[in-house]
Design a protein around this motif. Structure first.
Motif, PDB file in Angstrom:
ATOM      1  N   LEU A   1      50.929  34.096  47.674  1.00  0.00           N
ATOM      2  CA  LEU A   1      51.710  33.750  46.489  1.00  0.00           C
ATOM      3  C   LEU A   1      50.913  33.931  45.206  1.00  0.00           C
ATOM      4  O   LEU A   1      51.273  33.392  44.163  1.00  0.00           O
ATOM      5  N   GLN A   2      49.839  34.711  45.270  1.00  0.00           N
ATOM      6  CA  GLN A   2      49.036  35.002  44.090  1.00  0.00           C
ATOM      7  C   GLN A   2      49.184  36.493  43.740  1.00  0.00           C
ATOM      8  O   GLN A   2      49.350  37.326  44.620  1.00  0.00           O
ATOM      9  N   GLY A   3      49.127  36.811  42.445  1.00  0.00           N
ATOM     10  CA  GLY A   3      49.239  38.197  42.005  1.00  0.00           C
ATOM     11  C   GLY A   3      50.597  38.792  42.303  1.00  0.00           C
ATOM     12  O   GLY A   3      50.705  39.938  42.749  1.00  0.00           O
ATOM     13  N   ILE A   4      51.653  38.018  42.078  1.00  0.00           N
ATOM     14  CA  ILE A   4      53.002  38.456  42.429  1.00  0.00           C
ATOM     15  C   ILE A   4      53.755  38.947  41.197  1.00  0.00           C
ATOM     16  O   ILE A   4      53.333  38.747  40.055  1.00  0.00           O
ATOM     17  N   ASN A   5      54.877  39.587  41.438  1.00  0.00           N
ATOM     18  CA  ASN A   5      55.702  40.161  40.373  1.00  0.00           C
ATOM     19  C   ASN A   5      56.243  39.050  39.469  1.00  0.00           C
ATOM     20  O   ASN A   5      56.975  38.170  39.932  1.00  0.00           O
ATOM     21  N   PRO A   6      55.929  39.079  38.163  1.00  0.00           N
ATOM     22  CA  PRO A   6      56.404  38.011  37.270  1.00  0.00           C
ATOM     23  C   PRO A   6      57.914  38.000  37.109  1.00  0.00           C
ATOM     24  O   PRO A   6      58.489  36.982  36.703  1.00  0.00           O
TER      25      PRO A   6
END
Length: 291
Positions: free
Chosen positions: A259-264
């Motif tokens: 859940l890190q570096g995901i599509n904003p």
């Protein structure tokens, strides 16, 4: 003047379901305890068993949690009705009798001309009970309910800024079922932040075991993503409930790698900015009548 909140509906139907599943993945693993969820409420409440307009504060409620009323047929009928003009919506089985119940929101004017706002439950067994609340938000409120397990049910009341937490306390006698404000460690009503103070962004409920029906309550926070090229992540804090939901405390916090570096702009971030619990969410919430 209150404005009616818009009903937020999923714009990515299949993807939203996948994103929600991913958002809730791995929740059995605990992390470092942290106070990531807000516990400072912007709404104040007074509980009422069935029709009463009692002004006793709910946040100080104490006592032994009542057992599930499922084996005795749910809450006893109160002989009361939901106020005329109230908004209603079907919700989960809050009194554990195997039948879906109903949430309602109603606004009325007192004899002194003051606005009284009320959150209530009508069970399939015929019990009607409620609590009054106030809010400084210019937006109208919404509410969703859910049974977390066989003896604990909650209601989440959102005013667009914060989400005060309520326990549905059940019992066997007439008038025994109540909506009680869940208290934090300071004795105030526990509330989740929706970005107003920066402590949180949303609420979700997570299965406690794979394939199981019991749920755990989580506060969510979207972090990062502010700088150019920086992708956001999601942090989760488990909320530990006791005494039938009357007490709420922040539990472990984690930030799963997936859940890190995901599509904003993706469905995962959207889900982390909503108020939902199991199959109850924005599309099933009761919406306060516009005044």
């Amino acid at each position: 003047m209150l404005t009616s909140p818009r009903r937020t509906r999923a714009v990515l139907p299949p993807t939203a379901l996948v994103a929600t599943a991913l958002l809730l993945a791995g929740c059995g693993a605990g992390g470092t305890a942290a106070d990531a969820a807000s516990t400072a409420p912007s709404l104040s409440t007074a509980t009422s068993a069935a029709p009463s307009t009692s002004t006793s504060t709910a946040s100080g409620a104490t006592g032994t949690a009542s057992s599930s009323a499922g084996s005795s047929g749910g809450c006893a009928p109160t002989g009361q009705e939901v106020p005329s003009g109230a908004a209603t919506a079907a919700t989960a089985d809050l009194d554990h009798d195997g039948r879906a119940d109903e949430l309602w929101l109603a606004d009325s004017t007192t004899g002194s001309g003051a606005l009284e706002r009320r959150l209530g439950v009508r069970t399939a067994s015929g019990a009607v009970f409620s609590t009054t609340y106030t809010s400084a938000s210019p937006q109208g409120t919404t509410a969703v309910g859910q049974a977390l397990d066989g003896s604990t049910s909650i209601v989440l009341l959102s005013d667009g800024r914060q989400v005060p937490l309520y326990a549905v306390v059940t019992g066997s006698g007439q008038g025994a079922c109540q909506l009680v404000a869940s208290a934090n460690a300071q004795g105030q009503q526990y509330a989740f932040d929706l970005g107003f103070t920066g402590y949180g962004s949303g609420v979700a409920c997570v299965p406690t075991s794979q394939g199981g029906s019991d749920l755990a309550l989580y506060g969510l926070l979207v972090v990062g993503g502010d700088a150019e090229g920086d992708l956001p992540g999601i942090q989760r804090t488990r909320i530990d409930l006791s005494d039938g939901g009357r007490q709420a405390r922040n539990g472990p916090t984690d930030s799963p790698a997936e859940l890190q570096g995901i599509n904003p702009e993706g469905a995962q971030v959207a889900a982390a900015r909503q108020v939902s619990c199991g199959d109850q969410g924005p599309d099933t919430a009761v919406v306060e009548p516009a005044s």
